[in-house]
Every structure is written in C-alpha cells, then in structure tokens.
Scaffold this motif. Structure first.
Motif, PDB file in Angstrom:
ATOM      1  N   ILE A 157      17.087 -16.622 -28.169  1.00 52.50           N
ATOM      2  CA  ILE A 157      17.297 -17.005 -27.217  1.00 52.50           C
ATOM      3  C   ILE A 157      17.332 -18.410 -27.086  1.00 52.50           C
ATOM      4  CG2 ILE A 157      16.236 -15.429 -25.784  1.00 52.50           C
ATOM      5  CD1 ILE A 157      14.121 -17.752 -25.513  1.00 52.50           C
ATOM      6  N   THR A 173      22.207 -14.132 -19.416  1.00 56.13           N
ATOM      7  CA  THR A 173      21.693 -15.432 -18.680  1.00 56.13           C
ATOM      8  C   THR A 173      22.802 -16.385 -17.845  1.00 56.13           C
ATOM      9  OG1 THR A 173      21.621 -17.756 -19.872  1.00 56.13           O
ATOM     10  CG2 THR A 173      22.514 -16.007 -21.363  1.00 56.13           C
ATOM     11  N   ASN A 183      17.152 -20.956 -15.367  1.00 51.53           N
ATOM     12  CA  ASN A 183      16.192 -21.841 -15.833  1.00 51.53           C
ATOM     13  C   ASN A 183      14.522 -20.955 -15.437  1.00 51.53           C
ATOM     14  OD1 ASN A 183      18.534 -23.117 -16.255  1.00 51.53           O
ATOM     15  ND2 ASN A 183      17.272 -24.671 -17.035  1.00 51.53           N
ATOM     16  N   THR A 205      11.873 -25.782 -26.658  1.00 53.62           N
ATOM     17  CA  THR A 205      13.080 -26.805 -26.456  1.00 53.62           C
ATOM     18  C   THR A 205      13.223 -26.742 -24.746  1.00 53.62           C
ATOM     19  OG1 THR A 205      14.393 -24.850 -26.138  1.00 53.62           O
ATOM     20  CG2 THR A 205      14.655 -25.776 -28.413  1.00 53.62           C
ATOM     21  N   HIS A 206      12.712 -26.238 -23.280  1.00 54.70           N
ATOM     22  CA  HIS A 206      12.837 -25.853 -22.441  1.00 54.70           C
ATOM     23  C   HIS A 206      11.854 -27.168 -21.770  1.00 54.70           C
ATOM     24  CE1 HIS A 206      12.999 -22.041 -23.498  1.00 54.70           C
ATOM     25  NE2 HIS A 206      14.227 -21.412 -21.742  1.00 54.70           N
ATOM     26  N   LEU A 207      13.079 -28.008 -20.786  1.00 52.65           N
ATOM     27  CA  LEU A 207      12.359 -28.988 -19.957  1.00 52.65           C
ATOM     28  C   LEU A 207      11.018 -28.995 -19.848  1.00 52.65           C
ATOM     29  CD1 LEU A 207      12.690 -31.945 -19.361  1.00 52.65           C
ATOM     30  CD2 LEU A 207      14.270 -30.446 -17.003  1.00 52.65           C
ATOM     31  N   TYR A 242      12.018 -37.211 -23.640  1.00 55.07           N
ATOM     32  CA  TYR A 242      13.205 -37.369 -24.182  1.00 55.07           C
ATOM     33  C   TYR A 242      14.379 -36.520 -22.875  1.00 55.07           C
ATOM     34  CZ  TYR A 242      12.874 -39.551 -28.219  1.00 55.07           C
ATOM     35  OH  TYR A 242      12.027 -40.288 -30.033  1.00 55.07           O
ATOM     36  N   PHE A 287      17.726 -35.677 -21.567  1.00 52.20           N
ATOM     37  CA  PHE A 287      18.619 -36.084 -22.786  1.00 52.20           C
ATOM     38  C   PHE A 287      19.836 -36.162 -21.879  1.00 52.20           C
ATOM     39  CE2 PHE A 287      16.543 -32.429 -25.669  1.00 52.20           C
ATOM     40  CZ  PHE A 287      16.195 -33.421 -26.479  1.00 52.20           C
ATOM     41  N   ARG A 320      19.133 -27.857 -12.829  1.00 49.38           N
ATOM     42  CA  ARG A 320      18.957 -26.910 -13.374  1.00 49.38           C
ATOM     43  C   ARG A 320      18.421 -25.964 -12.051  1.00 49.38           C
ATOM     44  NH1 ARG A 320      22.007 -28.254 -16.260  1.00 49.38           N
ATOM     45  NH2 ARG A 320      22.093 -27.947 -18.331  1.00 49.38           N
ATOM     46  N   ARG A 339      22.496 -33.406 -24.998  1.00 50.34           N
ATOM     47  CA  ARG A 339      23.070 -32.623 -25.784  1.00 50.34           C
ATOM     48  C   ARG A 339      24.046 -31.923 -25.975  1.00 50.34           C
ATOM     49  NH1 ARG A 339      18.118 -28.402 -24.970  1.00 50.34           N
ATOM     50  NH2 ARG A 339      19.223 -28.173 -23.306  1.00 50.34           N
ATOM     51  N   ASP A 399      24.971 -29.199 -23.168  1.00 53.51           N
ATOM     52  CA  ASP A 399      24.811 -28.948 -21.669  1.00 53.51           C
ATOM     53  C   ASP A 399      25.592 -29.498 -21.072  1.00 53.51           C
ATOM     54  OD1 ASP A 399      21.775 -28.506 -22.827  1.00 53.51           O
ATOM     55  OD2 ASP A 399      20.933 -30.395 -22.167  1.00 53.51           O
TER      56      ASP A 399
HETATM   57  C1  UD1 Z   1      19.352 -22.699 -22.143  1.00 57.37           C
HETATM   58  C2  UD1 Z   1      21.043 -21.259 -21.257  1.00 57.37           C
HETATM   59  C3  UD1 Z   1      19.342 -20.798 -21.178  1.00 57.37           C
HETATM   60  C4  UD1 Z   1      18.571 -19.655 -22.272  1.00 57.37           C
HETATM   61  C5  UD1 Z   1      17.658 -21.192 -22.993  1.00 57.37           C
HETATM   62  C6  UD1 Z   1      17.107 -20.961 -23.400  1.00 57.37           C
HETATM   63  C7  UD1 Z   1      22.109 -22.178 -20.347  1.00 57.37           C
HETATM   64  C8  UD1 Z   1      23.377 -22.994 -19.698  1.00 57.37           C
HETATM   65  N1  UD1 Z   1      21.232 -22.051 -20.415  1.00 57.37           N
HETATM   66  O1  UD1 Z   1      19.028 -23.251 -20.846  1.00 57.37           O
HETATM   67  O2  UD1 Z   1      20.206 -19.305 -20.557  1.00 57.37           O
HETATM   68  O3  UD1 Z   1      18.034 -18.860 -21.477  1.00 57.37           O
HETATM   69  O4  UD1 Z   1      18.801 -22.486 -23.072  1.00 57.37           O
HETATM   70  O5  UD1 Z   1      16.666 -21.881 -24.310  1.00 57.37           O
HETATM   71  O6  UD1 Z   1      22.529 -22.290 -22.426  1.00 57.37           O
HETATM   72  N2  UD1 Z   1      16.456 -31.674 -21.242  1.00 57.37           N
HETATM   73  C9  UD1 Z   1      15.319 -32.846 -21.235  1.00 57.37           C
HETATM   74  N3  UD1 Z   1      14.828 -32.726 -21.742  1.00 57.37           N
HETATM   75  C10 UD1 Z   1      14.275 -32.201 -22.883  1.00 57.37           C
HETATM   76  C11 UD1 Z   1      14.558 -30.734 -22.632  1.00 57.37           C
HETATM   77  C12 UD1 Z   1      14.953 -30.101 -21.782  1.00 57.37           C
HETATM   78  O7  UD1 Z   1      16.255 -33.608 -20.776  1.00 57.37           O
HETATM   79  O8  UD1 Z   1      13.623 -33.010 -23.636  1.00 57.37           O
HETATM   80  C13 UD1 Z   1      17.405 -31.079 -19.935  1.00 57.37           C
HETATM   81  C14 UD1 Z   1      18.413 -30.755 -20.884  1.00 57.37           C
HETATM   82  O9  UD1 Z   1      19.803 -31.546 -21.142  1.00 57.37           O
HETATM   83  C15 UD1 Z   1      19.025 -29.685 -19.426  1.00 57.37           C
HETATM   84  C16 UD1 Z   1      17.748 -29.170 -18.817  1.00 57.37           C
HETATM   85  O10 UD1 Z   1      16.691 -30.446 -19.038  1.00 57.37           O
HETATM   86  O11 UD1 Z   1      19.916 -30.396 -18.571  1.00 57.37           O
HETATM   87  C17 UD1 Z   1      17.521 -28.109 -19.162  1.00 57.37           C
HETATM   88  O12 UD1 Z   1      17.063 -27.439 -20.484  1.00 57.37           O
HETATM   89  P1  UD1 Z   1      16.386 -26.096 -20.667  1.00 57.37           P
HETATM   90  O13 UD1 Z   1      15.166 -26.464 -20.685  1.00 57.37           O
HETATM   91  O14 UD1 Z   1      16.178 -26.555 -22.358  1.00 57.37           O
HETATM   92  O15 UD1 Z   1      16.915 -25.055 -20.955  1.00 57.37           O
HETATM   93  P2  UD1 Z   1      18.796 -24.977 -20.327  1.00 57.37           P
HETATM   94  O16 UD1 Z   1      19.174 -25.621 -21.535  1.00 57.37           O
HETATM   95  O17 UD1 Z   1      19.360 -25.418 -18.945  1.00 57.37           O
END
Ligand code: UD1
Length: 340
Positions: free
Chosen positions: A83, A123, A180, A205-207, A223, A225, A238, A298, A301
């Motif tokens: 994922i 997804t 999300n 990697t999730h916010l 950070y 992004f 999101r 990133r 995104d």
């Molecule tokens: C993406 C996928 C989702 C998947 C997930 C798995 C898409 C559209 N969505 O979600 O289906 O389940 O990844 O990893 O591809 N952010 C920051 N700083 C951080 C981390 C994230 O600014 O340290 C920002 C990202 O740029 C984004 C938001 O937070 O705008 C959410 O990011 P994240 O939680 O990684 O999920 P998605 O990328 O939306």
C-alpha cells in the motif's frame, strides 16, 4: 459457512476482524503472511473469541487453492496488499504481482470453489488527480485515472472482479474505495481511551501517524509537503475516516450482498481537512508542541480529495459514528503512546 479475511493481521483487516469477532458468530479464517501484519494483533483479538489463522502468502497459489478445499468459504474480505504509493512507483512489479496477480488468483479460486461474496478494499487513489473537484465531493461515477502503480493495481483488480461477476452471476462483490483511513480501536477502560489495536506500520508515511509520532516524542519534527496548493490554506486537503467506521462498512456489506447486486462504494466522511489543520489539531488535543517545517510537494499528491458518500449512506444505510477529527486524532495518539 466461513468468512475468509486476507490481511487480517494488518491495520484495516484487524479492525474488521475485531468487529466480526465482537458482533457476529461467523466462523472466521484469517490468512496473512505477517510481512506488515502483526502476530501480537492476532493474539490480542484471540482473547475475544477464537478464529483460525493460517500463515500464508497469497502468491502460494497451490496452498490458496487447498484452503478452499479444506474450508467451505462463503465470503472473502480481501485486504492483503502492498500500500505504499512511492514504493509502487519505484517497484511497480511488486504492486502488480502482490495486488493484481494475487487478487486475480484469489478471485479465480473463489469462483472455482463456489464462494458467494467478495468484499474488496480499493482506494480513492483510483481517481488519480481530480481535475476539478465537484462541490459535493467525488462520487463513484467520477472518471478513474490512477497516477501511480498502487492505484492502478487496485483499479485493475476492480475490473477483474467486475468482469468475473458478469460471467458468473452467482458470484457477487462489493468494492470499497477508501479515502484516508486513520485512528485506532475505539475502546475505553476506566473512561480512558485505550485502543487494543492500531496502526503499527514501520516507516510510516501517513500524515496522522507521523503527527502522532511527533506528539509522543518518537520523532523530532515533521514536514508539510507543499504550502502552495490551491486550497484554503495552501496545504493538501483529505477526507480522513476513522478505521472503525470503515470497518463497519465491511460488516454491512456482508448483509447487503444477501439482497442486493454487486456495487462500488466510496467510504469517507465527505469532509476535508488540510495538513495544517490536522497538525494543529494534534498539537491542541494532545497538548504537545513539535517542530513542523515546510518541504516541497510530494510527487503525485493531489491538492484535494473529498468523497461524496451519499451512495453508501442511502443504499447500505451506513452511518459514521466517529466522524470528528479530534476523535480520530485522539485514538491515533492513544495508540501511539501505547506502542511506546
Ligand atoms: C495515499 C493514497 C491512499 C493510500 C495511502 C497509503 C492517493 C490518492 N491516496 O494517501 O490511497 O492508502 O497513500 O500510503 O494516492 N503529508 C504531509 N507530511 C507528511 C505526510 C503527509 O504534509 O509527513 C500530506 C500529504 O502531502 C497529503 C496528506 O498529508 O497532502 C495526506 O497524506 P498521506 O497520509 O500520506 O495519505 P495520501 O497520500 O493522501
């Protein structure tokens, strides 16, 4: 009749497993290769009620086929998948093999052995980068156009399911397109939020997970992004959904398929929060401060992804119970503290 959960030791799979154990009497078989899922999670859930566990990788086609000879499976809930979006760009074949090829084999076995229902975790990444986001959010008829191999590997599996269903009318599916997913098991002890299970993915990697790691002091800083998106505060927006509400949609889908045709459903709250709002809420509800720096966008995104969830609400009668950002964040934080 049994329910087979693939990836049941993983983040979302384990929350569905929890609800099946707590709220139903179905016989449950979990398969997981434990590459990112956890034995501890299964041990915690086994305290609720017993279930079968088979350590198995879905690429072991013979063992997968044998499983259906051993057990009469009525329903499959399929989570096992890779994922991580950036990894899918660097290693696309891993994603097409793990996600699309193994899912195709699972569907083939399901039809061969008379499985009636298939619930598939897809997804919002199948929608790619929406060109203009409708005011009421993205509905299921919005054009699909994945921009990374992760999203494409899921969309291809959706297509396999749809084509298989057309040729085998007794086989039905529900496809869920998750927005999300975040948070952890809503479970209170002595009136305190004490999640028993949650997200334990290494190198998150999730916010929300990353912000929770900062709040408990596991990470020094994080950070944002991109601060130059076309959104109200310039940061990505999101639709965050609590994992227990998402899990509940799967329980509803089992019943839904008794009386309804196969279909695709978005699962989200239909509300967007920006990266800045998420981080501010984490700081506020946990009463912790941490360093946040601005970094470039990133790759891949989209600025904004918000669901239109009217279909699942009306057709499946699904109602969210935990739809506040504070509760999602509180549970993610409580779980992160518990992980230590
Ligand atoms: C993406 C996928 C989702 C998947 C997930 C798995 C898409 C559209 N969505 O979600 O289906 O389940 O990844 O990893 O591809 N952010 C920051 N700083 C951080 C981390 C994230 O600014 O340290 C920002 C990202 O740029 C984004 C938001 O937070 O705008 C959410 O990011 P994240 O939680 O990684 O999920 P998605 O990328 O939306």
């Amino acid at each position: 009749m049994s329910i087979l959960i693939t990836g049941g030791a993983g983040y979302i799979g384990s929350h569905v497993l929890k609800q099946l154990l707590e709220d139903t009497e179905h016989h449950i078989i979990v398969v997981d290769n434990l590459s990112t899922g956890h034995q501890d999670t299964l041990d915690t859930l086994r305290a609720m009620r017993s279930f079968e566990f088979i350590a198995l990788d879905l690429k072991e086609f013979d063992r997968v086929d044998n499983l259906f000879k051993e057990y009469k499976v009525e329903t499959i809930i399929h989570f096992a998948a890779s994922i991580v979006v950036p990894e899918s760009v660097a290693n696309p074949l891993k994603y097409y093999m793990n996600n699309t090829v193994n899912t195709t084999n699972l569907i083939n076995c399901a039809i061969k052995h008379g499985v009636k229902k298939f619930i598939f975790s897809s997804t919002a990444a199948v929608y790619g980068e929406p060109i203009s986001l409708p005011k009421e959010g993205i509905d299921e008829s919005y054009p699909t156009n994945p921009i990374n191999p992760y999203g494409m590997s899921k969309l291809m599996s959706e297509r396999v399911l749809q084509d298989a269903q057309k040729a085998h009318s007794e086989f039905k599916y529900v496809i869920f397109r998750y927005f999300n997913v975040a948070g952890a098991d809503i479970h209170y002890q002595d009136e305190k939020l004490e999640p028993r299970i949650g997200q334990s993915f290494p190198n998150a990697t999730h916010l929300i997970k990353i912000a929770a790691e900062c709040a408990v002091g596991k990470r020094e800083k994080m950070y944002i992004f991109g601060e130059d998106f076309d959104t109200h505060d310039g940061t990505g927006v999101r639709d965050y959904i609590h994992v227990d509400d998402l899990a509940n949609a799967h329980i509803k889908a089992i019943e839904y398929l008794e009386h309804n045709a196969s279909d695709i459903f978005n699962v989200g709250y239909g509300e967007g929060y920006s990266v800045k709002e998420v981080i501010e809420t984490m700081k506020k509800v946990t009463n912790n401060d941490f360093t946040v720096n601005i970094a470039p966008r990133r790759a891949g995104d989209p600025a904004m992804l918000i669901s239109n969830n009217a279909k699942i609400k009306t057709k499946m009668n699904w109602q969210p119970k935990y739809d506040t950002l504070e509760l999602i964040i509180n549970s993610a934080y409580a779980w992160e503290k518990k992980l230590g």
